[in-house]
Design an enzyme around this catalytic site. Structure first.
Site, PDB file in Angstrom:
ATOM      1  N   ASP B 190      20.822  52.711  23.037  1.00 12.44           N
ATOM      2  CA  ASP B 190      21.929  51.772  23.586  1.00 12.44           C
ATOM      3  C   ASP B 190      22.110  51.033  21.963  1.00 12.44           C
ATOM      4  OD1 ASP B 190      24.479  50.304  23.778  1.00 12.44           O
ATOM      5  OD2 ASP B 190      23.716  49.475  25.891  1.00 12.44           O
ATOM      6  N   HIS B 363      26.004  44.903  28.357  1.00 15.67           N
ATOM      7  CA  HIS B 363      24.977  45.632  26.816  1.00 15.67           C
ATOM      8  C   HIS B 363      23.859  44.615  26.007  1.00 15.67           C
ATOM      9  CE1 HIS B 363      26.792  49.360  27.076  1.00 15.67           C
ATOM     10  NE2 HIS B 363      28.180  49.229  27.747  1.00 15.67           N
TER      11      HIS B 363
END
Lengths: 548, 548
Positions: B190, B363
């Site tokens: 990611d 994130h």
């Protein structure tokens, strides 16, 4: 007889851009700034927005002067549009007027330009105007201290409190203290950057980042900056000199601005350091600095051409370093980041973003604003140069500093604020429109046209032509259906056929029974309903019915 | 016979959103995630974009499973569109499947749903899939460790390394270490938040901010959050309990999601704390917490209704406190800030923005990404879930960690990557289109229609009808000119008259001489030239010529 002092905000109150503020005492009006605003996302196809000067036109002979605080487009960018109708003496500092002159030249306009210095006093009607030096992202920026029969009004202009500006001229703190001691009735204070806690870093911060980059980079460096950020341009040129690079300039506005600022002594460019863009390819990579415009991802900017096509035989190659020494103007983020993606995709090293240390704001953050207000100690605080939330946050700061709630006044464009010796009151408002500039159209595009554009952008348009027998009311030819932005007709033939059939049926059913029915309305309703049921979509339907 | 392992990115590589990744070994394909993407500014009128599954449809019988890593729309939001054509067993954790079920119910679809736990192993064809717990802004998020005949592939899914998550379940570090020791061939990592230095603050940071606000606020509190951020919702409910407020919920998606998460045990809501929205007005201000959707300034969201109209008899009043416990999705900034302005204008206290401590990202930032990679020690690093610059920045991080340049592979959607026991190679690409969803239209709006919309949005459209004598070629009636989004016809009568005259002249001059001329083209060219000269603008001109 004593009048009240009228303050009328025309632009920049409740928005960022198209700054213009009027002060009126009796039969004398002075205008401060005349800027443009970039359109926001709802203003489709608009080039920019300018202030509505109808109040000034209605009071033409009262308007004594237009004073410009600095040379940014949101302060001078509407001049070429309003000068035609309002030929008023313009006052500004040397660099500001230099940029204005260049602009007027381009539009083949003449104006009565009057140079003032920072720290100068001029008298205009009942107003005594003292200018004072402010630090901002363009040199020669001033604030205004205006003595009126009612009291002293201070207009901050755009500012930050940069203790170590590049040109060695920090803000004129002495003057601020002196004004504060004299007693400030009202302060109009820049709130652009009031969401930011702490202080805005000095322009000098960028210097150390540039040093780091220039000392360790062997590739060509392309430095992207706003065309009027002369401090930044100066720093880049200093670095080129220090590290032995030649400098080429790409982008018309940058070339023009550098010419003006150099001539007026606001940029110091050593001899022989500038080269023509076409000679860049003849130099070793480590000897090249290219200054360029295009930081907002504009498709025809120099940077875009350097990336995607070719700017006078020069283009970016893998390994080049691009420094984005700017930030995205709100609303441009997506376009800017697409450009950054595109640069990375080409193998270019991109230095960008708020943590990179290659850009600082030109506007004061919270602690600077507090300092500024504490020096001036105004009785009334009026936030300006901000969207509504900025004005509201500045109000909060004023309250924290002990200014009473009644003395912090939030006004938006058009609200008339009046001062007498006792108090300030809001006394109605003048009617203002957004004046949209689109090509050569100035002001003739209104909100209806914009709403139509929005609707077209959402779902496109269907144009439907029908030829009708004037006697029977029945369809002779058609309907013919043309789509723009609705569907791809070639791949939707069946759907279009059914739609046509619906129109024919409706004519048979309804027109027969009732010859007086509006046939345009009928076509529109039939098709709107049909496509809403079939696709849950609502194109603009434009019927064109001929009866013969 | 040994095959190569094919990796085919369908969405989320070079973009943020519509995540979908395929792994193929011989005749077995597994699909990871099936998300949607919100349109960017160029995709006018589009509701959203979904992955192009034509490769999957062409290989229908090879597709063995679809595995969902968590319940966010960019991972599950395309399901309802692809299930019709591709009925494949779906695997996901309890909360993820709960959200999927609710969605399928709404679309009246059925699917083969298979519940898996974090830390479970399932076998699908040649793949052995181990799930492991990840921390993210929605509970029950997993990463995948997939043992293939070629080697171990780790798929991070969306993650941060939250040491103090609200549900007390930190990332499964032991598992990561164990996988690292086993030897990871390739890690898909990611990169959404890779521009951020340092670490992303823990979800628990928000707790202390909330405590400060709730303990000092006497007014009603409206807390705006993403409808799937159950950690945030739980924290808000905990605060309400602690400070004696009742909780009302506004917004359909929030109501639905809270129902699902409560039923499955992911939200703990004490008895009697929930009240109906219509009872808010019966409580003292300091007893009210309203949870609501609408953080992106969407015009018909609960928050917009609360601000501008009335949401079931409830509306915001001066003094209310609104906490925006979210951030603007890129591209929505202008809309969000307009909403904030509107709230301030109403006299509402708004707590918002990155310095307010009321929102944290889900994130990983740079240091977390480094930690994650160091634990897994992959041979190959493949950045995903990012626009190109994010992928490029993750590559930089990989290099810093000592992974060799050849082993960090940037691929974008459609690029086929193949692994054998020796090496990874890029082996061509599959053709992918953006599949646009607009109302009930799925995939039948293409780039041509979007380009037309863009043109319409810029300058509007002029529709021109002419009735022509079929024999002489001369105009019998018209031209009739209709503008949509170009000019306001009523205020431009003179201009329109001149335009009509130009068309008539052109017919007389050119059609007389040359009956074979294309009359549509003639009309278009005459008017395009005329308005370009007069206004420097280029509307879409649509001629409709009838010959009788």
């Amino acid at each position: 007889m004593k009048h009240r002092l009228k303050v009328i905000p025309i632009g920049g109150f409740g928005e960022i851009g198209k700054n213009m503020l009027l002060l009126q005492y009796g039969d004398s009006i002075i205008v401060i700034d005349a800027g443009l605003m970039f359109p926001d996302g709802d203003m489709l196809g608009i080039d920019f927005v300018i202030p509505d000067i109808s109040y000034l036109l209605a009071n033409k002979d009262k308007v004594k002067a237009l004073i410009l605080t600095h040379g940014h487009e949101d302060h001078i960018g509407a001049l070429q549009y309003i000068l035609k109708d309002l030929n008023v003496p313009i006052y500004g500092t040397s660099l500001t007027l230099g940029l204005v002159e260049k602009k007027l030249e381009e539009f083949r306009l003449k104006a009565n330009l009057n140079k003032i210095k920072p720290n100068e006093t001029i008298n205009i009607g009942p107003f005594t105007i003292e200018t004072f030096r402010q630090t901002h992202s363009i040199p020669d920026t001033i604030g205004l201290a205006i003595t009126t029969p009612i009291g002293l009004i201070v207009i901050s202009g755009d500012f930050k409190l940069d203790q170590t500006p590049i040109d060695g001229n920090p803000p004129d703190f002495n003057k601020l203290v002196e004004l504060g001691e004299r007693g400030v009735l009202a302060l109009f204070c820049d709130s652009t950057n009031v969401e930011q806690p702490g202080i805005t870093p000095s322009e000098s911060l960028v210097k150390s980042t540039f040093e780091g980059i220039f000392s360790s980079t062997k590739s060509r460096i392309f430095l992207v900056t706003f065309a009027s950020n002369f401090h930044r341009i100066q720093q880049a040129i200093d670095m080129a000199l220090k590290f032995g690079r030649k400098v080429a300039i790409a982008g018309k506005s940058l070339i023009n601005n550098i010419e003006v600022a150099t001539k007026l002594g606001y940029l110091h460019i050593p001899e022989n350091i500038l080269i023509n863009i076409k000679d860049v390819n003849n130099l070793p990579d480590e000897k090249v600095l290219v200054l360029t415009t295009g930081s907002q991802g504009e498709p025809y900017s120099a940077l875009s051409l350097l990336t995607n096509h070719s700017y006078k035989q020069l283009f970016l190659k893998p390994g080049d370093t691009v420094i984005l020494s700017t930030k995205p103007i709100p609303g441009n983020e997506i376009m800017v980041y697409k450009m950054v993606d595109q640069l990375f995709r080409k193998g270019v090293e991109v230095i960008y973003g708020k943590d990179a240390g290659v850009h600082v704001s030109g506007h004061a953050a919270q602690e600077e604003i507090k300092m500024f207000i504490n020096l001036l100690k105004p009785k009334y605080l009026i936030p300006y140069h901000g969207e509504y939330r900025h004005l509201a946050l500045l109000k909060k700061i004023g309250l924290e500093l002990g200014i009473s709630k009644e003395h912090i006044i939030i006004i938006e464009n058009g609200t008339v604020l009046e001062f007498d010796e006792e108090k300030a009151i809001i006394n109605g408002r003048i009617n203002l429109n957004n004046i949209y500039v689109d090509g050569l159209s100035i002001g003739d595009i209104g909100n209806i046209v914009l709403m139509e554009r929005k609707k077209l952008a959402e779902d496109g348009v269907l144009i439907v032509g029908v030829l009708v027998d004037g006697e029977t009311g029945l369809i002779l030819e058609g309907p013919e259906i043309i789509s723009k932005g609705f569907i791809f007709v070639k791949e939707s033939e069946e759907l279009i056929e059914t739609a046509k059939e619906k129109v024919r049926e409706a004519f048979k059913k309804k027109v027969g029974r009732n010859g007086g029915i509006n046939k345009e309305t009928l076509v529109r309703e039939v098709l709107e309903n049909f496509f809403n049921e079939e696709l849950k979509r609502k194109p603009v339907v434009v019927p064109l019915v001929w009866e013969i």
